[in-house]
Design a protein around this motif. Structure first.
Motif, mmCIF file in Angstrom:
data_model
loop_
_atom_site.group_PDB
_atom_site.id
_atom_site.type_symbol
_atom_site.label_atom_id
_atom_site.label_comp_id
_atom_site.label_asym_id
_atom_site.label_seq_id
_atom_site.Cartn_x
_atom_site.Cartn_y
_atom_site.Cartn_z
ATOM 1 N N ARG A 1 -86.740 55.116 60.788
ATOM 2 C CA ARG A 1 -86.072 53.987 59.864
ATOM 3 C C ARG A 1 -86.450 52.745 60.124
ATOM 4 O O ARG A 1 -85.800 52.272 61.969
ATOM 5 N N TYR A 2 -86.325 52.201 59.697
ATOM 6 C CA TYR A 2 -86.414 50.212 59.482
ATOM 7 C C TYR A 2 -86.118 49.850 58.596
ATOM 8 O O TYR A 2 -85.517 50.603 57.338
ATOM 9 N N GLU A 3 -85.359 49.000 59.124
ATOM 10 C CA GLU A 3 -84.521 48.018 57.767
ATOM 11 C C GLU A 3 -85.657 46.282 57.767
ATOM 12 O O GLU A 3 -86.581 46.408 57.515
ATOM 13 N N CYS A 4 -85.842 46.582 55.794
ATOM 14 C CA CYS A 4 -86.918 45.993 55.020
ATOM 15 C C CYS A 4 -86.120 44.975 54.248
ATOM 16 O O CYS A 4 -85.584 44.550 53.520
ATOM 17 N N PRO A 5 -85.616 43.458 55.643
ATOM 18 C CA PRO A 5 -85.758 42.472 54.082
ATOM 19 C C PRO A 5 -85.959 41.270 53.618
ATOM 20 O O PRO A 5 -85.945 40.222 53.212
ATOM 21 N N GLY A 6 -87.609 42.077 53.436
ATOM 22 C CA GLY A 6 -88.311 40.996 52.420
ATOM 23 C C GLY A 6 -89.594 41.317 53.762
ATOM 24 O O GLY A 6 -90.704 40.224 53.424
ATOM 25 N N TYR A 7 -89.241 41.014 54.844
ATOM 26 C CA TYR A 7 -90.338 40.623 55.714
ATOM 27 C C TYR A 7 -90.567 41.148 57.329
ATOM 28 O O TYR A 7 -89.399 41.520 57.769
ATOM 29 N N TYR A 8 -91.316 40.578 57.554
ATOM 30 C CA TYR A 8 -91.907 41.101 59.831
ATOM 31 C C TYR A 8 -91.898 39.973 59.857
ATOM 32 O O TYR A 8 -93.015 39.104 60.396
ATOM 33 N N GLU A 9 -90.909 39.472 61.155
ATOM 34 C CA GLU A 9 -90.771 38.620 62.089
ATOM 35 C C GLU A 9 -91.418 38.412 62.869
ATOM 36 O O GLU A 9 -91.292 39.642 64.053
ATOM 37 N N LEU A 10 -92.628 37.307 63.679
ATOM 38 C CA LEU A 10 -93.124 37.812 64.633
ATOM 39 C C LEU A 10 -93.220 36.171 65.048
ATOM 40 O O LEU A 10 -93.882 35.659 64.745
ATOM 41 N N LYS A 29 -90.132 56.610 51.751
ATOM 42 C CA LYS A 29 -89.681 55.415 50.409
ATOM 43 C C LYS A 29 -90.853 53.961 51.001
ATOM 44 O O LYS A 29 -90.767 53.700 50.016
ATOM 45 N N ALA A 30 -91.064 54.070 51.757
ATOM 46 C CA ALA A 30 -91.774 53.001 52.276
ATOM 47 C C ALA A 30 -93.197 53.228 51.433
ATOM 48 O O ALA A 30 -94.302 52.143 51.406
ATOM 49 N N ILE A 31 -93.369 54.540 51.331
ATOM 50 C CA ILE A 31 -94.944 54.639 50.683
ATOM 51 C C ILE A 31 -94.767 54.694 49.310
ATOM 52 O O ILE A 31 -95.427 54.073 48.836
ATOM 53 N N VAL A 32 -93.479 55.387 48.804
ATOM 54 C CA VAL A 32 -92.991 54.952 47.100
ATOM 55 C C VAL A 32 -93.196 53.658 47.393
ATOM 56 O O VAL A 32 -93.555 53.070 46.165
ATOM 57 N N GLN A 33 -92.731 53.116 47.877
ATOM 58 C CA GLN A 33 -92.327 51.614 47.106
ATOM 59 C C GLN A 33 -92.655 49.905 47.748
ATOM 60 O O GLN A 33 -92.544 49.636 47.568
ATOM 61 N N SER A 34 -94.035 51.322 48.919
ATOM 62 C CA SER A 34 -95.520 50.189 49.075
ATOM 63 C C SER A 34 -94.524 49.467 50.124
ATOM 64 O O SER A 34 -94.710 47.598 49.948
ATOM 65 N N CYS A 35 -93.866 49.320 51.106
ATOM 66 C CA CYS A 35 -93.207 48.689 51.743
ATOM 67 C C CYS A 35 -93.311 48.301 53.246
ATOM 68 O O CYS A 35 -94.135 49.100 53.770
ATOM 69 N N ASN A 36 -94.382 47.317 52.669
ATOM 70 C CA ASN A 36 -95.132 46.303 54.124
ATOM 71 C C ASN A 36 -94.104 46.395 55.458
ATOM 72 O O ASN A 36 -95.145 46.475 56.544
ATOM 73 N N THR A 37 -93.363 46.183 55.441
ATOM 74 C CA THR A 37 -92.680 45.557 56.606
ATOM 75 C C THR A 37 -92.175 47.323 57.410
ATOM 76 O O THR A 37 -92.230 47.029 58.858
ATOM 77 N N TYR A 38 -91.759 48.464 57.160
ATOM 78 C CA TYR A 38 -92.012 49.899 57.783
ATOM 79 C C TYR A 38 -93.587 50.147 58.435
ATOM 80 O O TYR A 38 -93.710 50.685 59.649
ATOM 81 N N PHE A 39 -94.189 49.467 57.502
ATOM 82 C CA PHE A 39 -95.850 49.768 58.044
ATOM 83 C C PHE A 39 -96.406 48.180 59.692
ATOM 84 O O PHE A 39 -96.915 49.148 59.963
ATOM 85 N N TYR A 40 -96.158 47.536 59.185
ATOM 86 C CA TYR A 40 -95.518 46.792 59.990
ATOM 87 C C TYR A 40 -95.209 47.152 61.739
ATOM 88 O O TYR A 40 -95.341 46.967 62.421
#
Length: 194
Positions: A1-10, A29-40
């Motif tokens: 489980r991760y938090e998605c603030p709308g971006y992934y900072e690197l 939820k990441a698959i259903v809502q297409s959350c890139n941050t989770y997959f990063y």
């Protein structure tokens, strides 16, 4: 489980997501809502070479065997490839891009169809076919072409079931990115936007 603030900072770079998904994003939820941050996050955890290995298990980055001479094999990069292309340099951002199918990753539509079919059927990767059978004008069978298995993908079926559930939610969950494509009373389908 991760938090998605709308971006992934690197470092100084922000890898964007489609929108803010909030705290406690799990894989479904990441698959259903297409959350890139989770997959990063997941890509960083797993690493590029493991992503590449699994991609190739599912048939990405190789010709499918369809029998079309000009078929493209696509391309799934490895860490070694990036290092050779970048004068010995490798950056984590390459893995983050690959985790969402971006960057130097190139696949064909038939490869994606094979991948999704293998997920749906529990892990069997078939060689694609254009012809099922050849019949004479009177309807008698001249030749049949039964399905040919390329390989069984080495993924536990319980994990494939989890992915299938998420992909079903893409179309059938009101928060799914393809919910508008759902046809009430129609055939239940799963999918993935991207």
């Amino acid at each position: 489980r991760y938090e998605c603030p709308g971006y992934y900072e690197l470092g100084k770079r922000r890898f964007r997501c489609s929108h803010v998904h909030g705290p406690d994003v799990d894989m479904r939820k990441a698959i259903v809502q297409s959350c890139n941050t989770y997959f990063y996050h997941l890509g960083e955890l797993v690493g590029l070479d493991r992503l590449t290995k699994l991609s190739k298990e599912f048939g990405l980055g190789a010709v499918t065997g369809l029998g079309i001479n000009t078929e493209s094999p696509g391309f799934v990069p490895t860490r070694e490839w990036y290092t050779s292309q970048r004068h010995g340099q490798y950056w984590l951002g390459f893995t983050l891009n690959a985790a969402i199918g971006q960057g130097n990753t190139r696949v064909t539509l038939i490869q994606l169809a094979m991948l999704y079919a293998a997920i749906a059927n529990g892990g069997t990767l078939y060689v694609p076919q254009l012809v099922q059978s050849v019949e004479a004008p009177d309807g008698s069978m001249i030749e049949e072409f039964p399905p040919r298995v390329r390989r069984r993908v080495a993924v536990d079926p319980k994990y494939l079931a989890y992915v299938i559930d998420g992909m079903f939610g893409v179309v059938n969950d009101p928060n799914g990115t393809a919910y508008e494509a759902k046809i009430e009373g129609g055939v239940p389908v799963a999918g993935k936007t991207g």
